[in-house]
Design a protein around this motif. Structure first.
Motif, PDB file in Angstrom:
ATOM      1  N   ILE A 165      40.817  44.552  42.185  1.00 44.29           N
ATOM      2  CA  ILE A 165      39.353  44.627  42.158  1.00 44.29           C
ATOM      3  C   ILE A 165      38.870  45.588  43.236  1.00 44.29           C
ATOM      4  CG2 ILE A 165      37.220  43.320  42.503  1.00 44.29           C
ATOM      5  CD1 ILE A 165      38.642  40.875  41.313  1.00 44.29           C
ATOM      6  N   LYS A 166      39.487  45.540  44.403  1.00 47.43           N
ATOM      7  CA  LYS A 166      39.105  46.446  45.497  1.00 47.43           C
ATOM      8  C   LYS A 166      39.210  47.901  45.051  1.00 47.43           C
ATOM      9  CE  LYS A 166      40.267  47.438  50.341  1.00 47.43           C
ATOM     10  NZ  LYS A 166      40.694  48.841  50.251  1.00 47.43           N
ATOM     11  N   ARG A 193      36.566  48.784  42.471  1.00 47.84           N
ATOM     12  CA  ARG A 193      35.275  48.988  43.136  1.00 47.84           C
ATOM     13  C   ARG A 193      35.203  50.392  43.738  1.00 47.84           C
ATOM     14  NH1 ARG A 193      35.474  44.614  46.242  1.00 47.84           N
ATOM     15  NH2 ARG A 193      34.378  43.261  44.795  1.00 47.84           N
ATOM     16  N   GLU A 194      36.348  50.908  44.148  1.00 50.79           N
ATOM     17  CA  GLU A 194      36.391  52.249  44.743  1.00 50.79           C
ATOM     18  C   GLU A 194      36.475  53.352  43.698  1.00 50.79           C
ATOM     19  OE1 GLU A 194      39.818  51.767  47.203  1.00 50.79           O
ATOM     20  OE2 GLU A 194      38.728  50.703  48.800  1.00 50.79           O
ATOM     21  N   GLU A 213      29.046  48.249  37.106  1.00 55.67           N
ATOM     22  CA  GLU A 213      28.834  49.064  38.306  1.00 55.67           C
ATOM     23  C   GLU A 213      30.108  49.789  38.740  1.00 55.67           C
ATOM     24  OE1 GLU A 213      28.350  46.761  42.067  1.00 55.67           O
ATOM     25  OE2 GLU A 213      28.565  45.026  40.742  1.00 55.67           O
ATOM     26  N   TYR A 214      31.289  49.319  38.299  1.00 55.98           N
ATOM     27  CA  TYR A 214      32.536  49.987  38.649  1.00 55.98           C
ATOM     28  C   TYR A 214      32.879  51.103  37.667  1.00 55.98           C
ATOM     29  CZ  TYR A 214      33.391  45.627  41.294  1.00 55.98           C
ATOM     30  OH  TYR A 214      33.301  44.552  42.125  1.00 55.98           O
TER      31      TYR A 214
END
Length: 200
Positions: free
Chosen positions: A158-159, A162-163, A178-179
Motif C-alpha cells: 500500500i505504501k 500511495r507513492e 487517489e492512488y
C-alpha cells in the motif's frame, strides 16, 4: 505442487481491530467460500480454534523468526469454493511493514484456458472471482486488493501504491482512486469507497 493464482487483500495495521480475522472468515462464508478444514498438521482443528490462534498472532504482530518451527506461525485453512479442487487462505505479515495481508490461493490451471492459440483467463470463472473481489472491497478496513499468477512479481505494498507504483493486475485489482494515475493501460471502473477497479 501446482502453480497458484492469488488474491491478496492488504490491510494497514492501523486499521486492525479485535475480531478482524473472524470477520474475514465470515465475509468469505457469506460469499460462498466455506471452511473445510485446517491445513498441514491441523486438518482436524476446528474453525473456532484456528480463528482464536490467528487472532492472537495478529494482536502480537507475529512474524515467524527463522529459528522457530512453522507450527508457531499463523494457521492456514482449506476452503470449499465453487468447483475448485483446492482453495486456501493464509496470513502474510512482516513486523517491519505497516500492513498485513490475507491471501487466497487457487490452482492456476483451473482458472486458465486456451483462446485464439494463447493461454488466457477463463472469462466465466473470473467473473465469479471479480464478484468476490468487489465484495471484499466493501470491507472498510481493506486498503488494496490485487491478483497475481505464481511467476509474477506479486502484490505491491500500500505504501508503494500511495507513492504511485503499479499494482499487480492479473487480471484485476482494486485500489483507492487517489492512488490511480490516468493514462493507465488498464480498463478502469469506479467502485464504492472511492475505489478504482483495474482490469486487463
Amino acid at each position: 505442487m501446482p502453480a497458484y493464482f492469488s488474491i491478496d487483500i492488504s490491510i494497514e495495521k492501523e486499521r486492525i481491530y479485535e475480531g478482524i480475522y473472524a470477520d474475514y472468515i465470515d465475509i468469505l462464508d457469506k460469499n460462498g467460500i466455506r471452511f473445510s478444514s485446517g491445513y498441514w498438521d491441523y486438518m482436524d482443528e476446528s474453525l473456532e480454534s484456528v480463528i482464536r490462534w490467528n487472532e492472537e498472532k495478529i494482536r502480537e504482530d507475529y512474524d515467524l523468526p527463522v529459528n522457530e518451527p512453522y507450527s508457531n506461525d499463523y494457521k492456514q485453512i482449506l476452503l470449499e469454493y465453487k468447483h475448485f479442487s483446492e482453495v486456501r487462505t493464509y496470513i502474510i505479515n512482516d513486523k517491519d511493514s505497516d500492513e498485513i495481508d490475507f491471501s487466497i490461493i487457487i490452482p492456476e490451471d483451473e482458472l486458465l484456458t486456451m483462446k485464439n492459440g494463447r493461454v488466457t483467463f477463463n472469462e466465466i470463472v473470473m467473473e465469479d472471482i471479480k464478484e468476490l473481489v468487489l465484495n471484499l472491497w466493501k470491507w472498510t478496513c481493506v486498503g488494496a486488493i490485487q491478483t497475481a499468477l505464481e511467476l509474477s512479481d506479486g502484490r505491491t505494498s500500500i505504501k508503494k501504491l500511495r507513492e504511485g507504483a503499479s499494482p499487480s493486475v492479473e487480471p484485476f485489482a482494486i485500489i483507492p482512486k487517489e492512488y490511480f494515475e490516468n493514462g493507465s493501460k488498464y480498463r478502469v471502473h469506479d467502485v464504492e469507497r472511492d475505489g478504482a477497479l483495474l482490469e486487463q
